[in-house]
Design a protein around this motif. Structure first.
Motif, PDB file in Angstrom:
ATOM      1  N   ALA A  37       0.834  -1.214   0.000  1.00  0.00           N
ATOM      2  CA  ALA A  37       0.000   0.000   0.000  1.00  0.00           C
ATOM      3  C   ALA A  37       0.862   1.256   0.000  1.00  0.00           C
ATOM      4  O   ALA A  37       0.572   2.220  -0.728  1.00  0.00           O
ATOM      5  N   GLU A  38       1.941   1.254   0.797  1.00  0.00           N
ATOM      6  CA  GLU A  38       2.842   2.412   0.843  1.00  0.00           C
ATOM      7  C   GLU A  38       3.549   2.620  -0.494  1.00  0.00           C
ATOM      8  O   GLU A  38       3.707   3.763  -0.948  1.00  0.00           O
ATOM      9  N   MET A  39       3.991   1.540  -1.110  1.00  0.00           N
ATOM     10  CA  MET A  39       4.667   1.643  -2.412  1.00  0.00           C
ATOM     11  C   MET A  39       3.731   2.236  -3.460  1.00  0.00           C
ATOM     12  O   MET A  39       4.120   3.124  -4.224  1.00  0.00           O
ATOM     13  N   LEU A  40       2.492   1.748  -3.493  1.00  0.00           N
ATOM     14  CA  LEU A  40       1.522   2.258  -4.464  1.00  0.00           C
ATOM     15  C   LEU A  40       1.176   3.715  -4.192  1.00  0.00           C
ATOM     16  O   LEU A  40       1.093   4.524  -5.126  1.00  0.00           O
ATOM     17  N   ALA A  41       0.990   4.076  -2.925  1.00  0.00           N
ATOM     18  CA  ALA A  41       0.668   5.466  -2.574  1.00  0.00           C
ATOM     19  C   ALA A  41       1.823   6.398  -2.931  1.00  0.00           C
ATOM     20  O   ALA A  41       1.606   7.503  -3.457  1.00  0.00           O
ATOM     21  N   SER A  42       3.028   5.973  -2.677  1.00  0.00           N
ATOM     22  CA  SER A  42       4.207   6.780  -2.995  1.00  0.00           C
ATOM     23  C   SER A  42       4.319   6.994  -4.506  1.00  0.00           C
ATOM     24  O   SER A  42       4.620   8.104  -4.970  1.00  0.00           O
ATOM     25  N   GLN A  43       4.052   5.961  -5.275  1.00  0.00           N
ATOM     26  CA  GLN A  43       4.113   6.082  -6.733  1.00  0.00           C
ATOM     27  C   GLN A  43       3.023   7.030  -7.239  1.00  0.00           C
ATOM     28  O   GLN A  43       3.281   7.878  -8.090  1.00  0.00           O
ATOM     29  N   ARG A  44       1.807   6.897  -6.698  1.00  0.00           N
ATOM     30  CA  ARG A  44       0.717   7.802  -7.112  1.00  0.00           C
ATOM     31  C   ARG A  44       1.066   9.253  -6.781  1.00  0.00           C
ATOM     32  O   ARG A  44       0.815  10.159  -7.574  1.00  0.00           O
ATOM     33  N   ALA A  45       1.652   9.484  -5.614  1.00  0.00           N
ATOM     34  CA  ALA A  45       2.038  10.848  -5.214  1.00  0.00           C
ATOM     35  C   ALA A  45       3.113  11.402  -6.148  1.00  0.00           C
ATOM     36  O   ALA A  45       3.042  12.574  -6.559  1.00  0.00           O
ATOM     37  N   ALA A  46       4.080  10.581  -6.510  1.00  0.00           N
ATOM     38  CA  ALA A  46       5.150  11.022  -7.424  1.00  0.00           C
ATOM     39  C   ALA A  46       4.569  11.343  -8.803  1.00  0.00           C
ATOM     40  O   ALA A  46       4.973  12.320  -9.442  1.00  0.00           O
TER      41      ALA A  46
END
Length: 169
Positions: A37-46
């Motif tokens: 979940a953190e990896m996906l959220a970080s990618q969406r934010a970037a």
């Protein structure tokens, strides 16, 4: 005593031989739900930040691959995931990324992860897979990106939170 030692050695040899057929091979690192979940959220934010700055979206350093059957992925996937078919058809596009396969509970994805590791692909299995994802009540989407609460669980032996509609056929 010699009989016990020989019996032990024989059983270990048989276990080692069968291990190659049933679950042997390279040891695969796993990731948990919060990490995915953190990896996906970080990618969406970037990606959002790049879009707002008028820059190209950065490529993720990972790819989340749903290895479930066509019937299962046609019900829902984790947002940001691609199907195994899509990954296999475009492997060069994802070269150099960590591949994170998932399925219903982690068995099929674990087997696929071992296959990829033997091919020298950087891989981590999402242990618990989509059932752990929905246990955390995280979102699902259809293959065309529309939000859904439907989840294919492969079998009716699994229970899903009331927020979701369980599909087994």
């Amino acid at each position: 005593m010699a009989t016990i030692v020989l019996s032990f050695l024989a059983s270990n040899e048989a276990h080692a031989q069968l291990g190659g057929l049933f679950g042997g091979g390279p040891k695969i690192e796993t990731v948990d739900t919060s990490t995915v979940a953190e990896m996906l959220a970080s990618q969406r934010a970037a990606e959002k930040e790049a879009k707002e700055a008028g820059k190209p979206s950065p490529a993720a350093n990972f790819v989340l691959v749903d290895v479930r059957s066509e019937a299962e992925v046609n019900v829902s996937v984790i947002p940001g995931a691609i199907t195994k078919r899509e990954f296999e058809q475009n492997r060069e596009k994802y070269s150099g990324r960590v591949v994170i396969p998932y399925c219903t509970v982690g068995g099929r994805s674990g087997a696929y992860a071992k296959q990829l590791a033997k091919e020298n692909v950087s891989v981590k299995n999402y242990k618990g897979s989509i059932l752990k994802w929905i246990d955390a009540e995280l979102p699902l989407v259809t293959l065309d990106g529309k939000p859904t609460h439907r989840v294919h669980t492969y079998s009716d032996r699994y229970k899903v939170p009331s927020k979701y509609e369980q599909v087994t056929q």
